[in-house]
Design an enzyme around this catalytic site. Structure first.
Site, PDB file in Angstrom:
ATOM      1  N   SER A 112      -2.724  -2.440   9.287  1.00 38.44           N
ATOM      2  CA  SER A 112      -2.848  -2.488   7.686  1.00 38.44           C
ATOM      3  C   SER A 112      -2.394  -1.306   7.174  1.00 38.44           C
ATOM      4  O   SER A 112      -0.998  -0.951   7.140  1.00 38.44           O
ATOM      5  CB  SER A 112      -4.257  -2.686   7.170  1.00 38.44           C
ATOM      6  OG  SER A 112      -4.287  -3.066   5.816  1.00 38.44           O
ATOM      7  N   LYS A 155      -0.625  -6.396  10.819  1.00 41.30           N
ATOM      8  CA  LYS A 155      -1.291  -7.119   9.697  1.00 41.30           C
ATOM      9  C   LYS A 155      -0.855  -6.539   8.365  1.00 41.30           C
ATOM     10  O   LYS A 155      -1.214  -5.387   7.731  1.00 41.30           O
ATOM     11  CB  LYS A 155      -2.838  -6.535   9.686  1.00 41.30           C
ATOM     12  CG  LYS A 155      -3.674  -7.359   8.992  1.00 41.30           C
ATOM     13  CD  LYS A 155      -3.753  -7.160   7.467  1.00 41.30           C
ATOM     14  CE  LYS A 155      -4.914  -7.682   6.594  1.00 41.30           C
ATOM     15  NZ  LYS A 155      -4.973  -7.334   5.130  1.00 41.30           N
TER      16      LYS A 155
END
Length: 428
Positions: free
Chosen positions: A345, A370
């Site tokens: 992320s 991600k």
């Protein structure tokens, strides 16, 4: 009883409208394919909403728990496979997100572009060119950075004071928000609150509803989430490697403390004579994307691209706000970035930015992958909705999601090898 039932119906409609407008299904291979496939997809959502409302009406009790259960079921059946992130949050789950309140008074600030693209609203934000309190200010000053309220936490000091979504920040105390990012402006609000003996901060907003410029004295929380609720984000030390002084920084997560903690670590290690830095993002699952952008800026400065986003319209947008005033990097010394399969992320945004700008040598394994963007919405009963609305793309337009960011070395190279690698790197 009728009012409670109506509130439940409104809640289910709100969930449908938010998700229907913003949900991004990346199983579609192109925008044209998406448009062609979207109609049956939306039809499925309409049917799910109608069934949910019918069940709620048939049960007719106005039971909040049953209503929330129906909402959760609706999302479970309607979300495409491959998106595990769009979900309904119960009030206690949504409340935990308050720890990411950087301002300390319950507001989330963003740029005008972020407001327009991320906030689902029928209106428009307060005009940045209106005469009073607009782009040139009350005294005809040069334009300053435009920040808008993207959201207000329920029952927060900001909500109680009357600050609303779409209001534009004009000043913090007596200062205009010049040369700042939204995160820095929020941190400035928090600091002003802490510096005041009564825990108050004076803010001026231009109202999004009618353009009026209004002064607010906001009574902040008795304790700041940045200093009390959050653990330190980093640990750092000076190490020796092959005759060079290595300034090692372990960054655990991108919470509200991360930028200030990384900055302090860089400054102290630099004063101790570090020849190069190692930023360890292994097992860092991410957190606040603005915090990741700020950390990237410490090594890139404020002009270079950090990350782009792509929404369902297929258009690339610069996700990292650029302050009006240039901010140079904190250091130009060589940088090694440690990554692994659990680097995800916001950590991957940092890795992609530093790699694509030829600023860091990546060491370890390919990152998790991600790269989807979630927006969080608070509903009227204190519950929330997390919706996937887009994906992150690196400065060289590499899709992070499910691919990750690859490393160039398995082990930390020597200082000479780092310098040779960066010198040969070419920005795409």
């Amino acid at each position: 009883e009728r009012e409670r039932r109506e509130r439940e119906r409104e809640e289910r409609n709100a969930i449908f409208d938010r998700t229907n407008t913003l949900l991004l299904d990346w199983t579609f291979n192109s925008i044209l394919t998406m448009k062609r496939m979207l109609m049956p997809y939306l039809g499925r959502w309409s049917k799910l909403r109608d069934v949910s409302l019918e069940k709620l009406g048939r049960r007719g009790t106005g039971d909040v728990k049953k209503g929330r259960k129906l909402a959760k079921q609706m999302l479970k059946e309607g979300i495409p496979k491959g998106d595990p992130y769009t979900r309904f949050l119960y009030p206690n789950e949504f409340e935990r997100l308050a720890k990411y309140d950087v301002s300390g008074i319950g507001i989330n600030l963003g740029t005008e572009e972020e407001y327009v693209t991320r906030v689902d609203t029928k209106g428009t934000p307060a005009s940045s060119s209106s005469k009073e309190g607009g782009g040139e200010g009350r005294e005809g000053e040069k334009a300053f950075d435009q920040f808008f309220v993207l959201g207000v936490i329920k029952d927060s000091p900001s909500e109680r004071a009357g600050i609303q979504q779409g209001d534009r920040l004009v000043s913090i105390g007596e200062e205009r928000p010049r040369g700042l990012t939204p995160l820095q402006a929020a941190q400035m609000i928090n600091q002003k609150q802490k510096d005041d003996n009564r825990g108050r901060v004076q803010l001026t907003f231009q109202k999004g509803s009618d353009g009026r410029v209004v002064d607010f004295a906001v009574q902040g929380k008795t304790s700041s989430p940045i200093t009390t609720d959050l653990e330190p984000a980093v640990k750092f030390s000076m190490r020796r490697r092959q005759g060079a002084r290595e300034g090692y920084i372990k960054l655990f997560q991108f919470n509200a403390r991360a930028p200030m903690d990384v900055k302090r670590a860089l400054q102290q290690l630099d004063q101790q004579g570090a020849d190069y830095f190692v930023l360890d993002l292994r097992d860092n699952l991410g957190g606040l994307v603005p915090a990741g952008v700020e950390v990237s800026r410490f090594f890139l400065g404020s002009e270079k691209p950090v990350v782009y986003t792509m929404a369902k319209d297929g258009v690339l947008r610069d996700r990292a706000p650029h302050p009006n005033e240039y901010q140079p990097p904190l250091t130009d010394k060589p940088l090694v970035l440690l990554v692994n399969k659990s680097t995800a992320s916001a950590s991957e945004i940092v890795a992609g930015a530093l790699k694509d700008n030829c600023r860091a040598t990546l060491v370890g394994d390919t990152t998790f992958g991600k790269g989807l963007i979630q927006s969080v919405y608070e509903l009227s009963d204190g519950s929330g909705l997390v919706v996937t609305v887009g994906k992150y793309v690196t400065p060289s337009q590499i899709d992070i999601d499910r691919q990750g960011v690859s490393a160039s070395f398995r082990n930390i190279p020597s200082l000479t090898e780092q310098q040779e690698f960066i010198a040969a790197c070419k920005i795409k």
